[in-house]
Design an enzyme around this catalytic site. Structure first.
Site, mmCIF file in Angstrom:
data_model
loop_
_atom_site.group_PDB
_atom_site.id
_atom_site.type_symbol
_atom_site.label_atom_id
_atom_site.label_comp_id
_atom_site.label_asym_id
_atom_site.label_seq_id
_atom_site.Cartn_x
_atom_site.Cartn_y
_atom_site.Cartn_z
ATOM 1 N N LYS A 190 34.327 49.435 47.952
ATOM 2 C CA LYS A 190 33.431 48.278 47.924
ATOM 3 C C LYS A 190 34.200 47.009 48.263
ATOM 4 C CE LYS A 190 31.893 45.189 45.128
ATOM 5 N NZ LYS A 190 31.759 44.101 46.119
ATOM 6 N N GLU A 265 45.189 45.338 40.204
ATOM 7 C CA GLU A 265 46.093 44.350 40.816
ATOM 8 C C GLU A 265 45.397 43.012 40.664
ATOM 9 O OE1 GLU A 265 48.984 45.116 41.825
ATOM 10 O OE2 GLU A 265 48.888 47.251 42.301
ATOM 11 N N CYS A 299 47.552 36.492 46.118
ATOM 12 C CA CYS A 299 47.926 36.732 44.711
ATOM 13 C C CYS A 299 49.419 36.514 44.501
ATOM 14 C CB CYS A 299 47.524 38.138 44.313
ATOM 15 S SG CYS A 299 48.172 39.366 45.427
ATOM 16 N N GLU A 400 45.731 29.950 38.026
ATOM 17 C CA GLU A 400 45.783 30.369 39.428
ATOM 18 C C GLU A 400 44.766 29.552 40.226
ATOM 19 O OE1 GLU A 400 44.213 34.248 40.598
ATOM 20 O OE2 GLU A 400 46.006 34.561 41.816
#
Ligand code: NAD
Length: 497
Positions: A190, A265, A299, A400
């Site tokens: 997906k 992750e 990331c 982040e």
């Protein structure tokens, strides 16, 4: 030439404007016929529609994947080398379709075409690697305390759900699909709803490569419905996810129903530690790309420069100069280094952080606004932004941002540098710059991160393990380590008496 003038040329390579999911070897619409718009964020225009898949579509995909897994002459029963040869064929097809795939990715994510080309080739290399790995997944013979023979078998899990983000859509898909299929699983992929196009093409190319129907299914749709149905589905034995940490936590909850295997992750807030004895010119020349590449939507972005006070002023000056030279512009332009962000929403989020940083008392040295080029006015652009005068307790240093923003934080001792670097709930990546190899190695050992580079921007290699400490994730992708994520180990003891 503007993006719009170039549009016909790109459109020729852009594939269908009505995209369909791949389920059980067929191109299909959503069960209820609903679709959503896929937008090119660099020009703010719709470039395709895709099926708004939901629970019913996930059910269909799971049924197809189960059938393919249980087929007694099917994928899981093939000799491992035969599976490997199909994956090698898929790697070849990706390479042959690399221009088409790169334009799809560039137009869908707003990323520079040169970067998109590199990612497509990267994805084909990942398939090549696991094509070769397929017949190298083996168990052990173990000297147990009884006189019989003890051995382990490595077996596929069954149907696996693979949920990927929008920042590197095809590459992130390859990191999951290739090892999952090499180990004999069947899969439901997906993609993120912003970026479904290359995942759909991957599903089609897999069929072209001779991978049987139902082995790789692609379901498009929102995370909250299609993604959540995959995470919770009782017919799926494992879910692999890349995305935000908060989404990962939700997936853990959803996956608990049938105690799925999980690999995650997640996010990062990675440090770039610069000691005063480092080659500062080289650091400054290369490091803008460690945080501004992909418009900072990475990331692994080294979003905190933790610099020894003796070199602070010089590093800020050199890094700021190098940042001013980073070319922001139309993703279709071969010389562009930083394109658009993935959406106006993401740009607004990053702009909010820039305001938060200023309100917290940090100083903008470079950037902080959208580019003033009127040709870019409709896109979700932001200039690479450098904040100085940052302390580690500010939100811009803790959270982040996932945009082209870096914070500079000074330190006075090696011990303080490591304390600052580790003072985050994340632990994905990081770099260390020093000419003193002992100091660099001490730092590499002390950093609580899964992927570290010394005197280099990047530590990601197809052949080496990748993943996070702490709230950056669970498990290691890439390399042979990824195969552990997609296999069960069975212990067999044979009494020889
Ligand atoms: P996201 O978490 O919003 O979405 C990722 C995927 O999860 C998408 O396919 C989305 O549709 C799906 N999803 C959303 N809600 C869901 C739910 N409730 N159940 C199941 N699936 C759901 O992340 P994003 O915004 O697409 O990507 C950015 C994030 O990904 C950043 O935090 C970044 O650090 C992280 N990331 C991590 C890595 C890594 O390897 N550690 C790599 C790339 C991106």
């Amino acid at each position: 030439m503007t993006t719009e003038q170039r549009a016909p040329m790109e459109a020729a390579a852009a594939g269908p404007t009505v995209a369909r999911m791949v389920i059980g070897g067929e191109s299909v619409d959503a069960a209820d016929g609903q679709t959503f718009d896929v937008v090119n964020p660099a020009i703010g225009r719709t470039i395709a529609t895709a099926p708004l898949g939901g629970r019913e579509d996930v059910d269909r995909a799971v049924a197809a994947a189960q059938k393919a897994f249980e087929d007694r002459k099917g994928w899981a029963s093939w000799a491992a080398g035969k599976r490997g040869r199909s994956l090698a064929k898929l790697a070849d097809l990706i390479k042959k379709s690399s221009e088409e795939l790169a334009w799809l990715e560039s137009r869908n994510v707003g990323k520079p075409i040169t970067g998109a080309r590199g990612e497509v080739i990267g994805a084909s290399l990942v398939f090549d690697y696991y094509a070769g790995a397929a017949n190298k997944i083996y168990g052990q013979t173990i000297p147990v305390s009884k006189p019989g023979l003890d051995l382990t078998l490595r077996e596929p899990i069954g149907v696996v759900g693979l949920i990927v983000p929008w920042n590197f859509p095809l590459l992130m898909a390859s990191w999951k699909v290739a090892p999952a299929l090499a180990a004999g699983n069947t899969a439901i992929l997906k993609p993120a709803s912003y970026t479904p196009l290359t995942a759909i093409r991957l599903g089609e190319l897999a069929l072209e490569a001779g991978i049987p129907a139902g082995v790789l299914n692609v379901v498009t749709g929102p995370g909250g419905t299609a993604g959540a149905s995959i995470a919770a589905h009782p017919g799926i034995g494992k879910v692999a996810f890349t995305g935000e940490t908060t989404t990962g936590q939700e997936i853990m909850r959803l996956a608990s129903g049938n105690v799925k295997k999980i690999s995650l992750e997640l996010g990062g807030k990675s440090p770039n530690i610069v000691f005063a004895d480092a080659d500062l010119e080289r650091f400054a020349k290369e490091s803008p790309y460690s945080v501004f590449d992909n418009a900072g939507q990475d990331c692994c972005a080294r979003s905190r420069i933790i610099v020894e006070r003796a070199a602070h002023e010089k590093v800020v000056e050199l890094f700021a100069d190098a940042t001013r030279n980073v070319k922001v512009g139309d993703p279709a332009d071969e010389s562009t280094e930083v394109g658009s962000l993935v959406s106006q929403k993401q740009r607004d989020r990053v702009k909010d952080y820039i305001e938060i940083g200023q309100a917290e008392g940090a100083t903008i040295v470079v950037g902080g606004t959208a580019p003033d080029d009127p040709a870019l006015a409709d896109g979700a652009y932001l200039l690479p932004t450098v904040f100085d005068g940052v302390s580690n307790d500010m939100r811009i240093a803790r959270e982040e941002i996932f945009g082209p923003v870096v914070s500079v934080i000074p330190f006075d001792s090696e011990e303080e540098a490591l304390r600052l670097a580790n003072a985050t709930p994340y632990g994905l990546s990081g770099s260390i710059w020093s000419r003193d190899i002992g100091k660099a190695l001490r730092a590499a050992k002390a950093l609580q991160s899964g992927v570290i580079s010394v005197n280099s921007n990047s530590s990601v290699h197809t052949e080496a393990p990748f993943g996070g400490y702490k709230m950056s994730g669970i498990g290691r992708e890439l390399g042979m380590a990824a195969l552990d994520l997609y296999t069960e180990t069975k212990n067999v003891y044979i009494d020889l008496s």
